[in-house]
Design an enzyme around this catalytic site. Structure first.
Site, PDB file in Angstrom:
ATOM      1  N   THR A   1       1.367   3.888   1.582  1.00 31.16           N
ATOM      2  CA  THR A   1       1.928   4.447   2.813  1.00 31.16           C
ATOM      3  C   THR A   1       2.980   3.559   3.465  1.00 31.16           C
ATOM      4  O   THR A   1       3.652   3.982   4.411  1.00 31.16           O
ATOM      5  CB  THR A   1       0.814   4.689   3.854  1.00 31.16           C
ATOM      6  OG1 THR A   1       0.192   3.437   4.174  1.00 31.16           O
ATOM      7  CG2 THR A   1      -0.231   5.653   3.320  1.00 31.16           C
ATOM      8  N   LYS A   2       3.135   2.332   2.970  1.00 33.01           N
ATOM      9  CA  LYS A   2       4.063   1.398   3.601  1.00 33.01           C
ATOM     10  C   LYS A   2       5.520   1.795   3.331  1.00 33.01           C
ATOM     11  O   LYS A   2       5.817   2.578   2.436  1.00 33.01           O
ATOM     12  CB  LYS A   2       3.793  -0.025   3.110  1.00 33.01           C
ATOM     13  CG  LYS A   2       2.416  -0.565   3.490  1.00 33.01           C
ATOM     14  CD  LYS A   2       2.257  -0.636   5.009  1.00 33.01           C
ATOM     15  CE  LYS A   2       0.992  -1.386   5.430  1.00 33.01           C
ATOM     16  NZ  LYS A   2      -0.246  -0.643   5.201  1.00 33.01           N
ATOM     17  N   ASN A   3       6.440   1.189   4.094  1.00 28.93           N
ATOM     18  CA  ASN A   3       7.867   1.513   3.941  1.00 28.93           C
ATOM     19  C   ASN A   3       8.354   1.254   2.519  1.00 28.93           C
ATOM     20  O   ASN A   3       9.214   1.968   2.009  1.00 28.93           O
ATOM     21  CB  ASN A   3       8.697   0.701   4.930  1.00 28.93           C
ATOM     22  CG  ASN A   3       8.472   1.120   6.369  1.00 28.93           C
ATOM     23  OD1 ASN A   3       7.435   1.685   6.711  1.00 28.93           O
ATOM     24  ND2 ASN A   3       9.438   0.838   7.226  1.00 28.93           N
TER      25      ASN A   3
ATOM     26  N   PHE B   1       0.859  -1.190   0.000  1.00 29.91           N
ATOM     27  CA  PHE B   1       0.000   0.000   0.000  1.00 29.91           C
ATOM     28  C   PHE B   1       0.897   1.243   0.000  1.00 29.91           C
ATOM     29  O   PHE B   1       1.991   1.220   0.577  1.00 29.91           O
ATOM     30  CB  PHE B   1      -0.893  -0.034   1.245  1.00 29.91           C
ATOM     31  CG  PHE B   1      -1.952   1.030   1.280  1.00 29.91           C
ATOM     32  CD1 PHE B   1      -3.076   0.923   0.484  1.00 29.91           C
ATOM     33  CD2 PHE B   1      -1.838   2.130   2.112  1.00 29.91           C
ATOM     34  CE1 PHE B   1      -4.064   1.897   0.501  1.00 29.91           C
ATOM     35  CE2 PHE B   1      -2.812   3.116   2.143  1.00 29.91           C
ATOM     36  CZ  PHE B   1      -3.928   3.000   1.336  1.00 29.91           C
TER      37      PHE B   1
END
Length: 370
Positions: free
Chosen positions: A185-187, A183
């Site tokens: 927003t993930k790292n 997604f």
């Protein structure tokens, strides 16, 4: 000053020419599903996880569901997990036809408390899903030991923890399988949805590949009831550009976390509980989450001052309306419920500036009259 929870614009500008180039290559190739970009990402992420197989899929939620189905989890089975996690963890168990069985968390790490797992095991238990919350791995050595003793599978929900380590072992090494989310927003985030199952188990890998394409092998011959959940070439191409930078971004996140902790200790002594990296762990700080009194009032005050924050998660899974038939009630998991009232995640991303962090901490101190 305005401090966003996450700002991806600077990251994009630094990679813009390379991203546009690979996207154009995909467009020109007219190969959009399960092509070379997906294969490369699967191989690279599997190697990074020290396992043999990576299976790209539509999103992190599907990754958990696919892994469970590949392990044979179905109606009548029970799967042990934590109630302090995003809905996808419990939702995937229910979608597989199984029953989520919740276990309380460790008050320091927010992860499932391994000392409480065995008492939740029954003859129906098929698997355990530890969630590596906020970027720190759960105590996988203890969990793997319990699973081996009781002949259970372990599916690591590592949506927030790619690159995290526990006593030198990375995500995927100690579980039967692990799942990632890409997604945005993930790292390691795509420009849309994406996910992956990683595993050392050849049979789980093969079943996962079949399940993600409607359960067909060969094409148009369906032996299991699968569904359509494939990582597409465009997202994989973007992730292939980003992947070489992941370790550097993780180090930057750790640096920001250190800054926050020092600033908060200096400004508020022990009034704010800061994250603790357990000995032997490598925390990748998907979130920097503090525990505070008057959490909701603080969040509102920070919003007024231009500081974005998030609450992960305000309502634990065991008291979510959709799971009311499981029979849980408020009070069943006191550590989880206390965390749900106190946890507040501060702005965290690799490009976060020191002056932004100083402003955030100053406003927190201001709220508490320090």
């Amino acid at each position: 000053m305005k401090v966003p929870m996450l700002d991806l614009s600077e990251q994009y500008q630094s990679l813009r020419s390379e991203v546009l180039e690979v996207l154009d290559e995909v467009m020109s190739s007219s190969r959009f599903i399960l092509g070379d970009n997906v294969k490369k990402l699967e191989q690279d992420v599997a190697k990074y996880s020290n396992v043999a197989h990576g299976i790209g899929c539509g999103n992190g939620s599907d990754a958990i569901h696919i892994a469970l189905q590949a392990l044979g989890v179905s109606e009548g089975d029970e799967v042990i997990t934590t109630p302090f996690t995003f809905f996808a963890t419990g939702g995937a168990i229910a979608r597989a036809g199984a029953t989520p069985v919740y276990v309380d968390i460790d008050p320091v790490t927010f992860n499932i408390d391994p000392n409480k797992i065995e008492e939740a095991i029954t003859e129906k238990t098929k698997a355990i899903i530890p969630v590596h919350l906020y970027g720190q791995m759960a105590d996988m050595e203890k969990i793997a030991e319990i699973a081996k003793k009781h002949n259970l599978a372990v599916v690591e929900d590592a949506a927030q923890a790619i690159g995290a380590k526990h006593n030198g072992k990375t995500v995927g090494e100690l579980g039967t399988a692990a799942t990632y989310s890409f997604f945005p927003t993930k790292n390691l985030g795509a420009y849309g949805d994406g996910g992956m199952v990683v595993t050392n188990d050849d049979e789980v890998a093969e079943q996962s590949r079949v399940i993600r394409v409607h359960g067909s092998k060969p094409k148009y011959y369906h032996h299991v009831l699968g569904y359509n959940s494939r990582l597409d070439e465009l997202q994989a191409a973007v992730l292939n550009v980003k992947f070489p930078h992941l370790d550097h971004w993780s180090e930057l996140r750790r640096e920001k976390a250190d800054n926050y902790t020092k600033l908060l200790k200096e400004a508020l002594d022990d009034q704010v509980a800061t994250p603790v990296e357990k000995e032997g762990n490598y925390h990748v700080f998907h979130q920097y989450t503090i525990r505070v009194d008057k959490r909701d009032e603080l969040q509102e005050y920070l919003k007024e001052q231009g500081v974005a924050t998030m609450i992960y998660y305000p309502l634990p899974l065991h008291v979510q309306p959709v799971f009311k038939e499981l029979g849980y009630k408020e009070g069943d998991f006191p550590v989880t419920e206390k965390a749900a009232k106190e946890a507040l995640s501060l702005p965290m991303f690799p490009e976060l500036k020191l002056e932004q962090q100083e402003y955030v901490v100053a406003k927190i101190a201001e709220f508490y009259g320090k």
